[in-house]
Design an enzyme around this catalytic site. Sequence first.
Site, PDB file in Angstrom:
ATOM      1  N   ARG A  33      -1.313  -0.566  -4.429  1.00  0.00           N
ATOM      2  CA  ARG A  33      -2.003  -0.272  -3.095  1.00  0.00           C
ATOM      3  C   ARG A  33      -3.602  -0.604  -3.591  1.00  0.00           C
ATOM      4  O   ARG A  33      -4.521  -0.814  -2.560  1.00  0.00           O
ATOM      5  CB  ARG A  33      -1.646   1.329  -2.855  1.00  0.00           C
ATOM      6  N   ASP A 327      12.986   7.457  -8.718  1.00  0.00           N
ATOM      7  CA  ASP A 327      12.855   6.367  -9.883  1.00  0.00           C
ATOM      8  C   ASP A 327      13.436   6.907 -11.120  1.00  0.00           C
ATOM      9  O   ASP A 327      13.482   6.124 -12.303  1.00  0.00           O
ATOM     10  CB  ASP A 327      11.714   5.660  -9.993  1.00  0.00           C
TER      11      ASP A 327
HETATM   12  C1  S3P Z   1       7.459   3.293  -4.158  1.00  0.00           C
HETATM   13  C2  S3P Z   1       8.472   3.775  -3.357  1.00  0.00           C
HETATM   14  C3  S3P Z   1       9.904   4.156  -3.765  1.00  0.00           C
HETATM   15  C4  S3P Z   1      10.001   3.734  -5.183  1.00  0.00           C
HETATM   16  C5  S3P Z   1       9.186   2.615  -5.888  1.00  0.00           C
HETATM   17  C6  S3P Z   1       7.930   2.595  -5.478  1.00  0.00           C
HETATM   18  C7  S3P Z   1       5.880   2.996  -3.625  1.00  0.00           C
HETATM   19  O1  S3P Z   1      10.566   3.322  -2.975  1.00  0.00           O
HETATM   20  O2  S3P Z   1      11.533   3.857  -5.422  1.00  0.00           O
HETATM   21  O3  S3P Z   1       9.622   2.447  -7.260  1.00  0.00           O
HETATM   22  O4  S3P Z   1       5.265   2.703  -4.405  1.00  0.00           O
HETATM   23  O5  S3P Z   1       6.020   3.330  -2.340  1.00  0.00           O
HETATM   24  P1  S3P Z   1      11.206   3.796  -1.649  1.00  0.00           P
HETATM   25  O6  S3P Z   1      10.006   3.813  -0.887  1.00  0.00           O
HETATM   26  O7  S3P Z   1      12.122   2.650  -1.304  1.00  0.00           O
HETATM   27  O8  S3P Z   1      12.237   5.146  -1.852  1.00  0.00           O
END
Ligand code: S3P
Length: 450
Positions: A33, A327
Site C-alpha cells: 500500500r 494467513d
Molecule cells: C491481504 C489480504 C488477505 C491476505 C493477504 C494480504 C491484504 O487476502 O490473505 O495475504 O494485504 O489486503 P484477502 O483479502 O484475499 O483475504
Amino acid sequence: MSGHGTPIPMTSRKGAPLRGEAHVPGDKSISHRSLILGAMAVGETRVTGLLEGQDVLDTGRAMEAFGAEVINHGGGEWSVHGVGVGGFAEPENVIDCGNSGTGVRLIMGAMATCPITVTFTGDESLNGRPMGRVIDPLALFGTQSVGREGGRLPMTIVGAKSPVPVRYVVPVPSAQVKSAVLLAGLNAPGNTVVIEKEATRDHTERMLVGFGADLSVEDTDEGSVITLVGQPELKPQTIIVPRDPSSAAFPVCAALLSEGSDVLVPNIGLNPTRAGLFYTLQDMGADLTFENMREEGGEPVADLRAQYSPNMVGIAVPPERAASMIDEYPVLSVVAAFAKGQTVMKGVKELRVKESDRIDAMAQGLRAAGVEVDEGPDWWTVTGAGFGNVEGGITAQSRLDHRIAMSFLIMGLATNKPMSVDDGGPIATSFPIFEGLMTDLGAGITRTNV
Ligand code: S3P
C-alpha cells in the site's frame, strides 16, 4: 516475476533451544500500500522499513511502469515520486505480479478508473486464483476486462474513461477486494461506498486518511460502511512500516515448540484486524506475552516474547476471529499438532483460494507426518498428538506457497524425525531473511542438497 527458478529443497530438525531476538521484515500489506498510494500521491513519499520481498518488489516495478519513480536508497529506505490520482500512464508491457494476489488485486483497483489498458499476469499459483471477486465490482465503475476461463489471469483491463462512483457490499471477507474498490473509487467523482459485514485488515482505510483522503467509517446493522469522497489530491507521506505480524508468527511458533526456547520478536504491528493468531495461541495456553505495548504511526505495536510451551491444548478457534488471522492458519495447524486435544478451525473457506489451497496443502503434509486432520469445504480440525508424539520424517510440497513452506519447516523443529519441503524458494516472496533469522536463533534449518 513469473516462476522463481530452480527449486530449493530445505530440511529442519529438532535441536538446540531457540534464543535471542528475531527482527522480522516490514509488513507486507502496508508495504504494497505504501508503494501504490505513494504512486497515487503528488510528490515524494518516503518509506522506511519496506519489506523487500519479491511480492513487494514486483509491485514497485509495476508502479514504475505506470509512470511513478520508485527509488531504493538502501537499508529499507525507499521513496516514491507519485503521479497523482488518475495520473497513471499506460504501461508499455504486461504487468507481471509474480506470486502476489495482494499486488495484482490492489493494482487492478488503482488503474481501473484511469483511461488506460493494462494486461496482468503472474506465476502459476497467481494465474490459478480467482480475479472475478475484484473484476465484478470494478465493472460497476465502468471498467471492462477479458481474462481466462473462470476469471483467471492473464487478464486485460480497460480502465473506465468516465468512471462513476459505486456502492458495493463485499460478498467475501477480503481486504484485497475492499481495497481494490476503494482505490478505484479514488478517481471516480462523488462518494464510493464499500460495506463489509466482517471486519478485515483496515490498512487501506488508515493509510488513505493518512494520505489526506476524505474517508469515514460507520458501524451499522448492515456492517461497516466505508465512505470515500472521490478525486482527492493525495499528499505524500513519510511512512514507517511496522514489522509484519504474519512473519512474526513463524519465530513465535518455533519458540513455543522448541524445548528451552525464549525468543523476543520486537516491534510487531498488532492492529486488531491482524493479531488473531497471538490471542488464539494464548487461549491454547502458550507462554506468549506482549511487552512494551505502544502506538507507532497510527498502528498498535508491541514486542512479542515467546517461550517453550509444552502444555498447550487444542481449542475451537472463534470463527469471527478468522479474518484477523487468515494467513496464520497454516502455522497454527502445526502448533495444534503438538497441543493436547482437537483444534477446530471454522469459517475459513478463504483458505482454499490463497497462494495454494492451504487446507489441502497442510492436511496432506500433516497426515503424512502422522497427524490426524479432518476437513470440509470451510472448516478443518487437527487432533494434537502432544509433544514427542509427532513422527515427521517426510517431504512436504510447498505448492509455490511461502507460508506452507515455512510452516512445515517450523514443524520439523519439534517432530521426532526431520521434516523437508520440496521447495523453499517461495519464502522469498514475503520473508527473504527467514533462513538466516531462524538459524541465528539456533534453529536447525538447512538447504537439503547444498
Ligand atoms: C491481504 C489480504 C488477505 C491476505 C493477504 C494480504 C491484504 O487476502 O490473505 O495475504 O494485504 O489486503 P484477502 O483479502 O484475499 O483475504
